[in-house]
Design a protein around this motif. Structure first.
Motif, mmCIF file in Angstrom:
data_model
loop_
_atom_site.group_PDB
_atom_site.id
_atom_site.type_symbol
_atom_site.label_atom_id
_atom_site.label_comp_id
_atom_site.label_asym_id
_atom_site.label_seq_id
_atom_site.Cartn_x
_atom_site.Cartn_y
_atom_site.Cartn_z
ATOM 1 N N GLU H 5 0.815 -1.220 0.000
ATOM 2 C CA GLU H 5 0.000 0.000 0.000
ATOM 3 C C GLU H 5 0.848 1.269 0.000
ATOM 4 N N VAL H 6 1.925 1.267 0.776
ATOM 5 C CA VAL H 6 2.725 2.488 0.851
ATOM 6 C C VAL H 6 3.407 2.759 -0.485
ATOM 7 N N THR H 7 3.829 1.722 -1.172
ATOM 8 C CA THR H 7 4.435 1.937 -2.486
ATOM 9 C C THR H 7 3.420 2.507 -3.461
ATOM 10 N N ILE H 8 2.184 2.026 -3.403
ATOM 11 C CA ILE H 8 1.127 2.590 -4.248
ATOM 12 C C ILE H 8 0.943 4.069 -3.938
ATOM 13 N N SER H 9 0.882 4.404 -2.668
ATOM 14 C CA SER H 9 0.701 5.806 -2.284
ATOM 15 C C SER H 9 1.873 6.654 -2.764
ATOM 16 N N ARG H 10 3.091 6.129 -2.562
ATOM 17 C CA ARG H 10 4.264 6.896 -3.002
ATOM 18 C C ARG H 10 4.294 7.062 -4.513
ATOM 19 N N ALA H 11 3.882 6.031 -5.230
ATOM 20 C CA ALA H 11 3.875 6.123 -6.692
ATOM 21 C C ALA H 11 2.987 7.276 -7.138
ATOM 22 N N ILE H 12 1.833 7.384 -6.507
ATOM 23 C CA ILE H 12 0.895 8.461 -6.863
ATOM 24 C C ILE H 12 1.442 9.811 -6.444
ATOM 25 N N LEU H 13 1.864 9.908 -5.200
ATOM 26 C CA LEU H 13 2.315 11.186 -4.650
ATOM 27 C C LEU H 13 3.546 11.707 -5.384
ATOM 28 N N GLN H 14 4.544 10.859 -5.522
ATOM 29 C CA GLN H 14 5.796 11.338 -6.135
ATOM 30 C C GLN H 14 5.622 11.627 -7.619
ATOM 31 N N THR H 15 4.915 10.757 -8.338
ATOM 32 C CA THR H 15 4.718 11.007 -9.766
ATOM 33 C C THR H 15 3.979 12.316 -9.971
ATOM 34 N N HIS H 16 2.914 12.505 -9.192
ATOM 35 C CA HIS H 16 2.141 13.725 -9.394
ATOM 36 C C HIS H 16 2.918 14.966 -8.961
ATOM 37 N N ALA H 17 3.618 14.890 -7.830
ATOM 38 C CA ALA H 17 4.364 16.066 -7.365
ATOM 39 C C ALA H 17 5.408 16.470 -8.400
ATOM 40 N N GLU H 18 6.025 15.483 -9.003
ATOM 41 C CA GLU H 18 7.044 15.781 -10.013
ATOM 42 C C GLU H 18 6.403 16.459 -11.223
ATOM 43 N N ILE H 19 5.274 15.913 -11.686
ATOM 44 C CA ILE H 19 4.608 16.491 -12.856
ATOM 45 C C ILE H 19 4.035 17.864 -12.529
ATOM 46 N N PHE H 20 3.416 17.980 -11.359
ATOM 47 C CA PHE H 20 2.822 19.249 -10.951
ATOM 48 C C PHE H 20 3.904 20.327 -10.871
ATOM 49 N N SER H 21 5.009 19.987 -10.226
ATOM 50 C CA SER H 21 6.102 20.949 -10.070
ATOM 51 C C SER H 21 6.626 21.384 -11.446
ATOM 52 N N ARG H 22 6.792 20.408 -12.344
ATOM 53 C CA ARG H 22 7.289 20.724 -13.675
ATOM 54 C C ARG H 22 6.319 21.629 -14.429
ATOM 55 N N TYR H 23 5.016 21.368 -14.267
ATOM 56 C CA TYR H 23 4.009 22.126 -15.006
ATOM 57 C C TYR H 23 3.585 23.411 -14.297
ATOM 58 N N LEU H 24 4.339 23.827 -13.259
ATOM 59 C CA LEU H 24 4.080 25.153 -12.691
ATOM 60 C C LEU H 24 4.592 26.251 -13.615
ATOM 61 N N GLU H 25 5.384 25.877 -14.617
ATOM 62 C CA GLU H 25 5.825 26.828 -15.647
ATOM 63 C C GLU H 25 5.352 26.330 -17.008
ATOM 64 N N LEU H 26 4.394 27.042 -17.571
ATOM 65 C CA LEU H 26 3.731 26.569 -18.785
ATOM 66 C C LEU H 26 3.950 27.495 -19.967
ATOM 67 N N ASP H 27 3.827 26.912 -21.147
ATOM 68 C CA ASP H 27 3.660 27.755 -22.330
ATOM 69 C C ASP H 27 2.234 28.302 -22.344
ATOM 70 N N ILE H 28 1.292 27.368 -22.220
ATOM 71 C CA ILE H 28 -0.119 27.759 -22.319
ATOM 72 C C ILE H 28 -0.897 27.138 -21.164
ATOM 73 N N ALA H 29 -1.570 28.008 -20.396
ATOM 74 C CA ALA H 29 -2.481 27.530 -19.347
ATOM 75 C C ALA H 29 -3.893 27.686 -19.877
ATOM 76 N N ILE H 30 -4.589 26.571 -19.991
ATOM 77 C CA ILE H 30 -5.963 26.602 -20.479
ATOM 78 C C ILE H 30 -6.888 26.428 -19.284
ATOM 79 N N VAL H 31 -7.650 27.479 -18.992
ATOM 80 C CA VAL H 31 -8.532 27.433 -17.828
ATOM 81 C C VAL H 31 -9.908 26.984 -18.302
ATOM 82 N N GLY H 32 -10.317 25.809 -17.856
ATOM 83 C CA GLY H 32 -11.625 25.279 -18.243
ATOM 84 C C GLY H 32 -11.497 24.141 -19.234
ATOM 85 N N GLY H 33 -12.014 22.963 -18.861
ATOM 86 C CA GLY H 33 -11.887 21.775 -19.688
ATOM 87 C C GLY H 33 -13.169 21.419 -20.429
#
Lengths: 255, 255, 255, 255, 255, 255, 255, 255
Positions: H5-33
């Motif tokens: 279970e902890v590995t599953i949680s870490r997989a989610i947390l770390q993968t997302h934190a890495e992607i989120f952090s990377r995407y804090l600087e964008l070319d284009i931010a599209i608000v609204g899906g």
């Protein structure tokens, strides 16, 4: 002052993700940041254990903030005064055996002590279930974001592991109820009528392992045991947190 | 343990009534127990002033508890680090100029410092109006119980007097809005777009008397002045609380 | 008119704190300020007992204000008319045996009589539990602020002691349910179908000690006993309050 | 006891329908059953006028029940003490010029006096509009059932006529706002900051006809005039109710 | 047009109070103004009985207004078509044996027929209990104002008497549940799975006296009997209302 | 009885979809199914026009159901009695010129008449906008499902076309406000004070085209014109519905 | 662009009514559009079956959108990767055996695949009951509009028939609970504690017919069986959907 | 299956934190899906830009899911069909020029395409403010967690930077309103009446830079421009998303 907004955001996100990920594996998970949980966290962390307090609300301190009926004062009897002094909480004598302290100062000083000792805090985090595997022992907690829970949004939880779990969630005895809801072998008698003297005397006996891997302390201990209710006197609460830390320490030493 | 429930109740009621009654006349009333209010309370009380923090919620700490987007960490820039150290709050370097601290520890240490310095706290207490007499100066606050306000029950408020009032209520600038609602001569420009660097630089200029008897600090200062928004960086907040304490001290010295 | 706001606030705070503190030890605690509770309070206080009415709402009077289906009139039968006259409540004859009075006047006159006799009133105060010690008798009440209860804020209660407690809380039989919830030895049968004549006849039999230290009166008495429902006729209610005062007086005389 | 449920229901329904129908034509309609409205009702009815109090809530008494910040005590200054005595409300001297009374007793005694003098009460009744015909004078009120209003059900109101209307609805100045909402020629300045002494002195000047057919008293008078706020001191309130009764009497005498 | 507002109000108040008072004693009280209740009311009133429909909502018609899943059409099978014709409700053939009618027209025509036959309607009126005296038979209903019930205001109910009561309240079987809640000897099996054909066939058998003095019809009959669910087909509902009227008539003829 | 659930569902779905699709193109769209809308629908459909009533709620009838203050009776003056008779609504004379009818019967008979004349009803349907093309005339309505609107779900609406639109939505004047919200050239003065006689006299003048393609009738007509309020008298309402039908007929004849 | 609003409305209404009517008779009704339901729908439709997904919410995807604790990522173990690949969902290796995918992409790709295979979707549609006739097998579903259900409006449901029903409603096991509520012979053990490995291993065994005509898959299968809880790992979910499609196919082949 | 279970949680947390952090600087931010935002995201990402969609809700798709009035179908006119084909969305011809597609399929296919092209999605994320520095251009967004916003908890937001921001938030034009609320120089005219043809024709003209750094598309473009409303036809929406992607691409190419 040279400042960049994205760097600030990254500093928060990365620092927290790193700490959160590290603390997904704990020695002691303390559920509930009220008076007994804070004492337990401070004392267990002083012993060098990897400790985190899981707090449902935004702020820790539990029922202490409001004192009695919103008058922000708490009463501590002679026996508990030693712990007030240990944490630097000032008190005044009201009548022989009864000391009065500021409820705000009490929360602040206990929390500061737990931080200084190295405990981590995960606030706005709710426990909704436990992990139990083949050995029948609680070995982890299923946690969710409190705001998600409050809004009823359909979002899956995460999981952390802990060698020992402390149920310091007050009347609600949240961890005990998680176990019971899933038909774990536990009896929760529920708090009895108010009788402060009896409750304060017996709370230390009730501070014990209530299910493999789970120690109850504070009002949760009395609620599970069917003990009398205490009222706005906090000596037993503080001493119960101290005892829970000792039991946890003993269990960890044996692992 | 020999304990009597009525004595416990009386200890709380009488101690609080005595303190509350005494603190109905203040040197400095600090409205809002967030970071700038806590710093101001701690530093003003260290100077020996009779100070009380009026906090709407059950707990003090304001927006600090949740860090950024519920990740419980705050960022403080180089300039503010001096105050972290003053209050014993530990921090780590994220990148040159950016320090990260635990949001929970920050609240606890600032509050503990204010308590140690002698400040009083009235939590669950909302400010709904101000007292202004012939001299046109704010000389008191109209206060009510927050739970009563939340439930909309029809209950009259009480009043306290203060030689100086600090509006440390964040974005809402509650004291300023009380004055404006009753057509007092004040302009509240409202916070502008986010621009952390500019906001952090200018907050000290905006920390000033905004109406006779009222000093704004923290985000309330920027909100009144129409300054840019700051985000989750707290150096300016802490320094603004420090400056508000100095201005209040200067005013009191001249009375 | 020479007036100072802080003095007004202090007059309220100090006067009430002094009275509240004094009345934390009672001869008779009457829970619920509806018709039977008010009659009981007035008559018991006339006998010189130290009496307080604990009322959950802001106003006393309970279900009397709205008369029947919001038409603000109450009916009292021949047997109860004596008490209307005792309290100066005017009534008109509708049909032989049926007298109609104003519901507003009825509340006002009963309350005024209780005040004149020396009873105290703690309104916006909810009873959430009882104190029971070694002798198994209810010897006190755990009270909280109603607005706090309504908002669900986490705040501890206070406690008062009473030699005798009267459960005058109507259908809800609040004190009886507090005892039952904690597994005290009490059976609450719940009100039966409506049958005014039977209910009015039997209510006096049901006005009795329902648990050591607790006397039920008014609709609470019938609810505990499983008696028929009464409807908007109030003679039995008034007489039940009178009888509860007599039983309490008898018990106190024997202590 | 020989009792029939249908007779009880008919006694309530017919008695109330007869009184309600009769009181659809009033000399004086007093909107709001708080302290000034109750004094006005009692004194005007003592003069033999046909008077009804229209109260939105189930209970009358308004903001008096809760005293100051839920401490159920009110303060009355020297000038108002005469009216406390007139209505038999007991008070104690707190400090020269400041008398403290029980808030519960105050409501009960004022209401009882109004009833004794012959005033009628229509509680759970909300005013949502006024009747103005060709002479531009308020000659009636549009009333609805409060529970209907609370639930937002689509139900038409009824109408009553009154030679004089008293707006005794406190801060909200309900009648004045009904007139303003429909673009009647009235200016409502709104209450100013708190300044008890000024407000208490000037309230009698503001107790006057604010629109043809409408007299404001109590806090409604100050709210319309833009006067300072009073706080939990009630002398001016009582005197304002007395003056409103006198003005109404003068107007009726001239008709 | 010469019009006086008070006369309009009196016309409504007095006319209704007179009718309401008269109809507090009924031959047949029909609880619920849905399809079966309306048919029952129309047919029983055509026989000259004193009938009133007690409807909880503002409008009668129950579940018919919304047709199926908000498409405002209802289906009636061959057997029920006779009653559509009796009440002048137009229908079109969808497929042999299945007729479709407008749900809005159906409500309007059934209601109009009940009015023409002399039935009275008390809408916004909720039944919260029953009257049962020594003979163990339901002889009356305890009624309250629906808006009062919705707002939770504490107001006593009134009572009406009826020789026969019809429970036409649909799935909820309100009268049956009132009896059960008070421990009356009745078993409510609850509706079973959907099976339109079976439910439509058996509903007439289930339309019978379910407790002394109470006849169930429509979905309440099936709910009490544990019969299958019907869906949006209304033939059985109409026929059940017809049969309930016949049973009531038989019972009354025997009294 | 041979019945198949899917056939029942299809009968409802297909019949309604066919009628709904057909009625997406109307001669006259009547928004609001209260008294004036129902009269207008009945009379316009009697003339052979393709008419639909768009009703927001589940039931039609609007404010008529509740009579005055929940007493279910309506008053109609002499002039309107002709229409009561036309629709077969029974009434009794209260006083010369004032007739009282049952509010329930009035709704039922008006609705039945509209159905008989061929009008369609779309209930649970809300109008949220209008269609205006190059000619500046309202030529259609943007409609949505009321439950969707109530739940705030994000779902797009549909559109229907109408040669003439009637705003019969009462005080709210929904169509007029849709036009105003989008900056259409319309002034809505809002209802004035109550003055029944004046309002009833002038309503026919105000029943007119208020924007190209939109005719207001009933209370919407008075609300747009700034006319006085009527109260619970319905003669003018019925006559206004009649006039709106005539104006619509005239406009359609000219197309 | 030449466009007519009514034609757009008709295109939507008629197209949907035709499809909805056609799909009232299904081979397979899949209740719940979460991961297992979507997989089942896609694979069953690929086999040529007439399939519809009944989804309560506006959007399908269930608990997948929010990933773990709002971090929008899901984890799939080695065994389930085959299905990710089948549906074109990209994943990255986190650690041997653990693959991470975007939760948004996963929903989109599964849904797109189901559409491409010919499955229909009825969203905003709630299942509130089942059809069971003489053979004791679930042969249809009673469906209602979710917004109607949310608002509590009294509207009858419609019915669809299905040869096989899949309960893919997650923890809630909605179909199973519909059966149990009506006393059908089914036992729902409820999910046990979290133990991901065990739950993922056993889910395929629990994916089976749980009542004649009903197959459970996904978390509903584990909830019915009393299996351990899984957490945010989705391999078993996807495989369970696959197996449910196979069982349904087998059953249909035998009919 | 070997799972921790902890590995599953870490997989989610770390993968997302890495992607989120990377995407804090964008070319284009599209608000609204919603539909235009998804088309824009897919096409811009196909060009290799670093793109993220910020979506307030748990699911993307906006108003498309519900089709028209909950019938889950959308209409696309001839001009837009090219994009349906581009994204593989199947459609049927209803009438020349009008194509009908499944609303569920449309959302799924557009989202899948955006994922395949490399766009990231941050759902449950609300934009509450913008970053504007010395150059007066929007260079970032202030974002918060939607559940936190819904619960009103006091928690600070984070910030991301974007070279170009797309306001694709529909009627609400959230980004435009953030700018206006802080007194930025922008005029939002608000959508006009419905006129599908005009709105669909002009939407491409209105798809443009509305403030330095912000491009509006979809309904937000029409809302800002004061253009007519469209209804449930989506061709213009899709084309507008395409154009917004082109403008953004042009701006980025010039940087």
């Amino acid at each position: 002052m040279k400042l960049d907004e994205v760097t600030i955001s990254r500093a928060i996100l990365q620092t927290h993700a790193e700490i959160f990920s590290r603390y997904l594996e704990l020695d002691i998970a303390i559920v509930g940041g009220g008076p007994s949980g804070l004492v337990c966290a401070a004392l267990a962390a002083e012993e060098g254990r990897k400790v985190a307090v899981i707090e449902k609300k935004l702020s820790v301190g539990g029922g202490m903030w409001g004192g009695g009926m919103t008058f922000p004062r708490i009463v501590v009897q002679e026996e508990g005064r030693r712990l007030l002094d240990h944490f630097g909480i000032r008190s005044t004598l009201f009548q022989p055996g009864y000391y009065v302290a500021s409820s705000v100062e009490s929360v602040a000083k206990l929390t500061a002590a737990a931080c200084d000792a190295g405990a981590e805090f995960f606030n706005l985090t709710s426990v909704e279930d436990v992990v139990i595997k083949g050995d029948g022992r609680v070995s982890g907690l299923v946690i969710t974001s409190t705001p998600v829970e409050m809004t009823g949004l359909h979002v899956d939880p995460l999981t952390l592991s802990a060698k020992v779990t402390i149920d310091a969630t007050g009347h609600d005895a949240v961890v005990a109820h998680c176990i019971k809801k899933k038909k774990g072998d536990i009896t929760i008698h529920g708090e009895s009528f108010m009788w402060a003297e009896r409750a304060e005397t017996n709370i230390l006996d009730h501070t014990r392992e209530i299910f493999p891997g789970v120690i109850a302390c504070g009002m949760a201990a009395n609620a599970v045991a069917g003990e009398a209710r205490m009222g706005a006197v906090f000596g037993g609460m503080l001493l119960s947190g101290e005892k829970a830390a000792q039991i946890a320490q003993d269990q960890l030493n044996k692992m």
